[in-house]
Design a protein around this motif. Structure first.
Motif, PDB file in Angstrom:
ATOM      1  N   ALA A  23      42.772 -27.973 -21.286  1.00  0.00           N
ATOM      2  CA  ALA A  23      42.886 -26.519 -21.325  1.00  0.00           C
ATOM      3  C   ALA A  23      42.201 -26.000 -22.704  1.00  0.00           C
ATOM      4  O   ALA A  23      42.676 -26.018 -23.754  1.00  0.00           O
ATOM      5  CB  ALA A  23      44.321 -26.079 -21.353  1.00  0.00           C
ATOM      6  N   GLU A  26      43.949 -20.937 -22.890  1.00  0.00           N
ATOM      7  CA  GLU A  26      45.262 -20.777 -22.267  1.00  0.00           C
ATOM      8  C   GLU A  26      45.068 -20.441 -20.749  1.00  0.00           C
ATOM      9  O   GLU A  26      44.235 -19.788 -20.271  1.00  0.00           O
ATOM     10  CB  GLU A  26      46.071 -19.530 -22.785  1.00  0.00           C
ATOM     11  N   ALA A  27      45.801 -21.260 -20.001  1.00  0.00           N
ATOM     12  CA  ALA A  27      45.908 -21.000 -18.494  1.00  0.00           C
ATOM     13  C   ALA A  27      46.915 -20.424 -18.178  1.00  0.00           C
ATOM     14  O   ALA A  27      48.139 -21.087 -18.255  1.00  0.00           O
ATOM     15  CB  ALA A  27      45.407 -22.434 -17.914  1.00  0.00           C
ATOM     16  N   THR A  28      47.064 -19.299 -17.509  1.00  0.00           N
ATOM     17  CA  THR A  28      48.161 -18.557 -17.059  1.00  0.00           C
ATOM     18  C   THR A  28      48.283 -18.067 -15.692  1.00  0.00           C
ATOM     19  O   THR A  28      47.368 -18.285 -14.997  1.00  0.00           O
ATOM     20  CB  THR A  28      48.374 -17.261 -18.146  1.00  0.00           C
ATOM     21  N   CYS A  33      45.891 -20.369 -13.627  1.00  0.00           N
ATOM     22  CA  CYS A  33      46.372 -21.754 -13.964  1.00  0.00           C
ATOM     23  C   CYS A  33      46.424 -22.570 -12.748  1.00  0.00           C
ATOM     24  O   CYS A  33      46.303 -22.176 -11.566  1.00  0.00           O
ATOM     25  CB  CYS A  33      47.885 -21.524 -14.668  1.00  0.00           C
ATOM     26  N   TRP A  35      48.107 -25.120 -10.044  1.00  0.00           N
ATOM     27  CA  TRP A  35      49.266 -25.119  -9.347  1.00  0.00           C
ATOM     28  C   TRP A  35      49.545 -26.447  -8.452  1.00  0.00           C
ATOM     29  O   TRP A  35      48.366 -27.089  -8.131  1.00  0.00           O
ATOM     30  CB  TRP A  35      49.388 -24.013  -8.153  1.00  0.00           C
ATOM     31  N   PRO A  78      51.193 -23.279 -15.689  1.00  0.00           N
ATOM     32  CA  PRO A  78      50.614 -22.654 -17.043  1.00  0.00           C
ATOM     33  C   PRO A  78      50.774 -23.498 -18.117  1.00  0.00           C
ATOM     34  O   PRO A  78      51.621 -24.232 -18.439  1.00  0.00           O
ATOM     35  CB  PRO A  78      51.281 -21.393 -17.070  1.00  0.00           C
ATOM     36  N   VAL A  79      49.703 -23.562 -18.980  1.00  0.00           N
ATOM     37  CA  VAL A  79      49.696 -24.320 -20.110  1.00  0.00           C
ATOM     38  C   VAL A  79      48.943 -23.605 -21.291  1.00  0.00           C
ATOM     39  O   VAL A  79      47.974 -22.816 -21.282  1.00  0.00           O
ATOM     40  CB  VAL A  79      48.831 -25.632 -20.051  1.00  0.00           C
ATOM     41  N   SER A  95      43.690 -24.304  -8.042  1.00  0.00           N
ATOM     42  CA  SER A  95      43.827 -22.945  -8.964  1.00  0.00           C
ATOM     43  C   SER A  95      43.093 -22.180  -8.273  1.00  0.00           C
ATOM     44  O   SER A  95      41.968 -22.163  -7.429  1.00  0.00           O
ATOM     45  CB  SER A  95      43.153 -23.343 -10.347  1.00  0.00           C
ATOM     46  N   ASN A  98      39.934 -16.816 -10.734  1.00  0.00           N
ATOM     47  CA  ASN A  98      40.415 -15.832 -12.023  1.00  0.00           C
ATOM     48  C   ASN A  98      39.937 -14.649 -11.543  1.00  0.00           C
ATOM     49  O   ASN A  98      38.688 -14.362 -11.861  1.00  0.00           O
ATOM     50  CB  ASN A  98      40.179 -16.569 -13.222  1.00  0.00           C
ATOM     51  N   ARG A 104      39.441 -18.340 -18.623  1.00  0.00           N
ATOM     52  CA  ARG A 104      40.350 -19.800 -18.406  1.00  0.00           C
ATOM     53  C   ARG A 104      39.264 -20.777 -18.335  1.00  0.00           C
ATOM     54  O   ARG A 104      39.183 -21.543 -17.435  1.00  0.00           O
ATOM     55  CB  ARG A 104      41.170 -19.638 -17.430  1.00  0.00           C
ATOM     56  N   ALA A 106      38.333 -24.736 -19.100  1.00  0.00           N
ATOM     57  CA  ALA A 106      39.134 -25.934 -18.987  1.00  0.00           C
ATOM     58  C   ALA A 106      37.925 -27.207 -18.867  1.00  0.00           C
ATOM     59  O   ALA A 106      36.818 -26.798 -18.261  1.00  0.00           O
ATOM     60  CB  ALA A 106      39.896 -26.140 -17.816  1.00  0.00           C
TER      61      ALA A 106
END
Length: 137
Positions: A23, A26-28, A33, A35, A78-79, A95, A98, A104, A106
């Motif tokens: 990451a 931040e992945a929210t 994020c 799944w 989420p991370v 995922s 977005n 996000r 990564a």
């Protein structure tokens, strides 16, 4: 719902692929994020992406077993920034797009054991003279 399983893109005997998902940001839930489906790696190999023939550069998706993943099986992952998610190659994950105004980014990397059998039907083949780049400790 399209669920990814990294092993679908690598034919290995025995299966050894792992995914490393770094990451960078931040992945929210808001910005898409990862799944995953808990215990989904126990379902077995469902599909495989492979070359039409070992000599061909054309590829195809081969269904090995029918299975339908359900939305309610998914758990959000989420991370924070800088976090590393290590994925078993058979772990079903996805995922969503977005659609927020927060990026996000990564970095994903896949690693396999060099001692595994790596058949010519794999879509990704190394340079015959050089092989794949090895990691050294």
């Amino acid at each position: 719902m399209f669920v990814i399983r990294t092993v679908l893109f690598f034919i290995l005997v025995p299966m050894s692929v792992i995914g490393l998902w770094f990451a960078i940001e931040e992945a929210t839930l808001e910005n898409g994020c990862l799944w995953g489906v808990p215990q989904g790696h126990n379902v077995g190999l469902l599909k495989r992406f492979e070359r039409v023939s070992p000599e061909s550069i054309e590829t195809k998706m081969v269904t090995l077993k029918e299975h339908q993943w359900h939305q309610d099986e998914l758990v959000a992952l989420p991370v924070p920034t800088g976090f590393l998610v290590i994925l078993n190659g058979e772990f079903p994950h996805l995922s969503y797009a977005n659609r927020s105004d927060k990026s996000r980014h990564a970095y994903a990397l896949h690693a396999i054991d060099q001692d595994c059998e790596y058949p010519k039907e794999n879509w990704l083949q190394s340079n015959v003279n050089n092989g794949f780049q090895l990691f050294h400790s």
